[in-house]
Design a protein around this motif. Structure first.
Motif, PDB file in Angstrom:
ATOM      1  N   VAL A 137       0.841  -1.208   0.000  1.00 49.86           N
ATOM      2  CA  VAL A 137       0.000   0.000   0.000  1.00 49.86           C
ATOM      3  C   VAL A 137       0.871   1.251   0.000  1.00 49.86           C
ATOM      4  O   VAL A 137       0.694   2.143  -0.841  1.00 49.86           O
ATOM      5  N   LEU A 138       1.812   1.332   0.925  1.00 48.09           N
ATOM      6  CA  LEU A 138       2.649   2.528   1.007  1.00 48.09           C
ATOM      7  C   LEU A 138       3.571   2.662  -0.202  1.00 48.09           C
ATOM      8  O   LEU A 138       3.853   3.781  -0.656  1.00 48.09           O
ATOM      9  N   GLY A 139       4.012   1.532  -0.730  1.00 45.09           N
ATOM     10  CA  GLY A 139       4.832   1.564  -1.946  1.00 45.09           C
ATOM     11  C   GLY A 139       4.059   2.115  -3.133  1.00 45.09           C
ATOM     12  O   GLY A 139       4.585   2.919  -3.920  1.00 45.09           O
ATOM     13  N   THR A 166       8.294   6.612   7.697  1.00 45.19           N
ATOM     14  CA  THR A 166       7.979   6.557   9.127  1.00 45.19           C
ATOM     15  C   THR A 166       6.720   5.740   9.385  1.00 45.19           C
ATOM     16  O   THR A 166       6.670   4.917  10.313  1.00 45.19           O
ATOM     17  N   ILE A 167       5.694   5.963   8.555  1.00 43.57           N
ATOM     18  CA  ILE A 167       4.444   5.204   8.694  1.00 43.57           C
ATOM     19  C   ILE A 167       4.698   3.716   8.461  1.00 43.57           C
ATOM     20  O   ILE A 167       4.163   2.866   9.170  1.00 43.57           O
ATOM     21  N   ALA A 168       5.539   3.408   7.461  1.00 43.72           N
ATOM     22  CA  ALA A 168       5.853   2.003   7.167  1.00 43.72           C
ATOM     23  C   ALA A 168       6.468   1.320   8.388  1.00 43.72           C
ATOM     24  O   ALA A 168       6.091   0.200   8.741  1.00 43.72           O
ATOM     25  N   ALA A 169       7.381   2.012   9.040  1.00 45.97           N
ATOM     26  CA  ALA A 169       8.027   1.435  10.224  1.00 45.97           C
ATOM     27  C   ALA A 169       7.069   1.399  11.411  1.00 45.97           C
ATOM     28  O   ALA A 169       6.966   0.386  12.109  1.00 45.97           O
ATOM     29  N   ALA A 170       6.351   2.513  11.611  1.00 47.16           N
ATOM     30  CA  ALA A 170       5.462   2.616  12.780  1.00 47.16           C
ATOM     31  C   ALA A 170       4.289   1.647  12.688  1.00 47.16           C
ATOM     32  O   ALA A 170       3.860   1.086  13.690  1.00 47.16           O
ATOM     33  N   ASN A 171       3.749   1.452  11.482  1.00 49.76           N
ATOM     34  CA  ASN A 171       2.616   0.535  11.296  1.00 49.76           C
ATOM     35  C   ASN A 171       3.076  -0.885  11.021  1.00 49.76           C
ATOM     36  O   ASN A 171       2.498  -1.840  11.533  1.00 49.76           O
ATOM     37  N   GLY A 172       4.094  -1.003  10.181  1.00 48.27           N
ATOM     38  CA  GLY A 172       4.486  -2.321   9.678  1.00 48.27           C
ATOM     39  C   GLY A 172       4.940  -3.287  10.751  1.00 48.27           C
ATOM     40  O   GLY A 172       4.514  -4.451  10.774  1.00 48.27           O
ATOM     41  N   ILE A 173       5.777  -2.826  11.660  1.00 50.04           N
ATOM     42  CA  ILE A 173       6.321  -3.726  12.682  1.00 50.04           C
ATOM     43  C   ILE A 173       5.238  -4.181  13.664  1.00 50.04           C
ATOM     44  O   ILE A 173       5.073  -5.392  13.886  1.00 50.04           O
ATOM     45  N   PRO A 174       4.459  -3.250  14.249  1.00 52.69           N
ATOM     46  CA  PRO A 174       3.391  -3.720  15.149  1.00 52.69           C
ATOM     47  C   PRO A 174       2.363  -4.611  14.451  1.00 52.69           C
ATOM     48  O   PRO A 174       1.907  -5.596  15.034  1.00 52.69           O
ATOM     49  N   GLU A 175       1.987  -4.251  13.215  1.00 55.95           N
ATOM     50  CA  GLU A 175       1.019  -5.077  12.481  1.00 55.95           C
ATOM     51  C   GLU A 175       1.568  -6.479  12.247  1.00 55.95           C
ATOM     52  O   GLU A 175       0.834  -7.464  12.348  1.00 55.95           O
ATOM     53  N   ALA A 176       2.865  -6.577  11.920  1.00 53.16           N
ATOM     54  CA  ALA A 176       3.475  -7.896  11.687  1.00 53.16           C
ATOM     55  C   ALA A 176       3.479  -8.728  12.960  1.00 53.16           C
ATOM     56  O   ALA A 176       3.212  -9.938  12.929  1.00 53.16           O
TER      57      ALA A 176
END
Length: 196
Positions: A137-139, A166-176
C-alpha cells in the motif's frame, strides 16, 4: 475422475465456508471500523489477518478472495469516512492489489519454509503477509501519488517521503507482530480441531 485444471478452479465446501467466515469477519471489521486503527493521516489495519489465515489454511485462491473483500472495504471506507488522502484508496492498485498479494506471499512463504517447527513456518508467513500489505500500500502511494499525497497534507515532497517511511516502520512492525500472534493461535487451533 476430474482433471486437475477443473478441480483447481472449483471450491470445495470447506473452502467456501472458510471464505464466507473470514469474509464475514472482514466485513464486520470494515463496517464497524474496528479493522481500521486511525494513525493520522492514514489508518492502520488488522483486516489483513483473515487474508493470511485463509491463505495458510486453504490456499492462495481462498486467501485472495478474502483479500479482495478487504480491498473493496478499503474503497468503501475511503468513500464513507474520507480523510485528506482518501482519494488515493479509490485506486484499486493501492487498495485492492496489495491485499490480494497478501494471500500469495503468505501461502508461498509458508510452503517454501521447510522446517519441522510449524509455529515458525506460520510466524514467518504471517509476518511476510503483513509486511506485504504495509509495503504494498505505502509503496503504491509512493510510486503513484507522492506529489498529490504531499499536496493533500500540505507537505513538501521530501517531508512526504520521510512520512511514508515513518508510517511504514510505525505501522508495519506492530502489524506484523500482531499478525503473527493471532495467525499462529487461530491456525493452530483450527488444525487441532480438524485432526479430531
Amino acid at each position: 475422475m476430474e482433471r486437475g485444471l477443473r478441480t483447481t478452479t472449483r471450491f470445495n465446501t470447506r473452502q467456501i465456508t472458510t471464505i464466507g467466515m473470514l469474509s464475514a469477519i472482514s466485513i464486520v471489521l470494515g463496517v464497524t471500523g474496528l479493522g481500521f486503527i486511525p494513525i493520522p493521516p492514514v489508518k492502520a489495519t488488522i483486516m489483513h489477518i483473515p487474508v493470511i489465515i485463509g491463505a495458510i489454511l486453504e490456499g492462495p485462491v481462498v486467501g485472495a478472495m478474502v483479500g479482495l473483500i478487504f480491498g473493496i472495504f478499503s474503497i468503501v471506507q475511503a468513500i464513507t469516512t474520507p480523510t485528506p488522502v482518501s482519494f488515493i484508496f479509490l485506486n484499486p492498485l493501492v487498495s485492492v492489489l496489495p491485499r490480494v498479494l497478501i494471500a500469495l506471499t503468505s501461502y508461498y512463504t509458508y510452503k517454501a519454509i521447510k522446517t519441522n517447527f510449524k509455529v515458525l513456518n506460520m510466524s514467518v508467513a504471517a509476518a511476510i503477509g503483513s509486511l506485504t500489505n504495509t509495503c504494498g500500500v505505502l509503496g503504491m502511494i509512493y510510486l503513484l501519488y507522492l506529489e498529490p499525497y504531499a499536496k493533500a497534507l500540505h507537505l513538501s515532497t521530501s517531508a512526504a517521503q520521510k512520512g511514508i517511511i515513518t508510517i511504514a516502520a510505525a505501522n508495519g512492525i506492530p502489524e506484523a507482530i500482531i499478525s503473527t500472534i493471532i495467525t499462529v493461535s487461530v491456525v493452530t487451533a483450527v488444525n487441532k480441531i480438524r485432526r479430531k
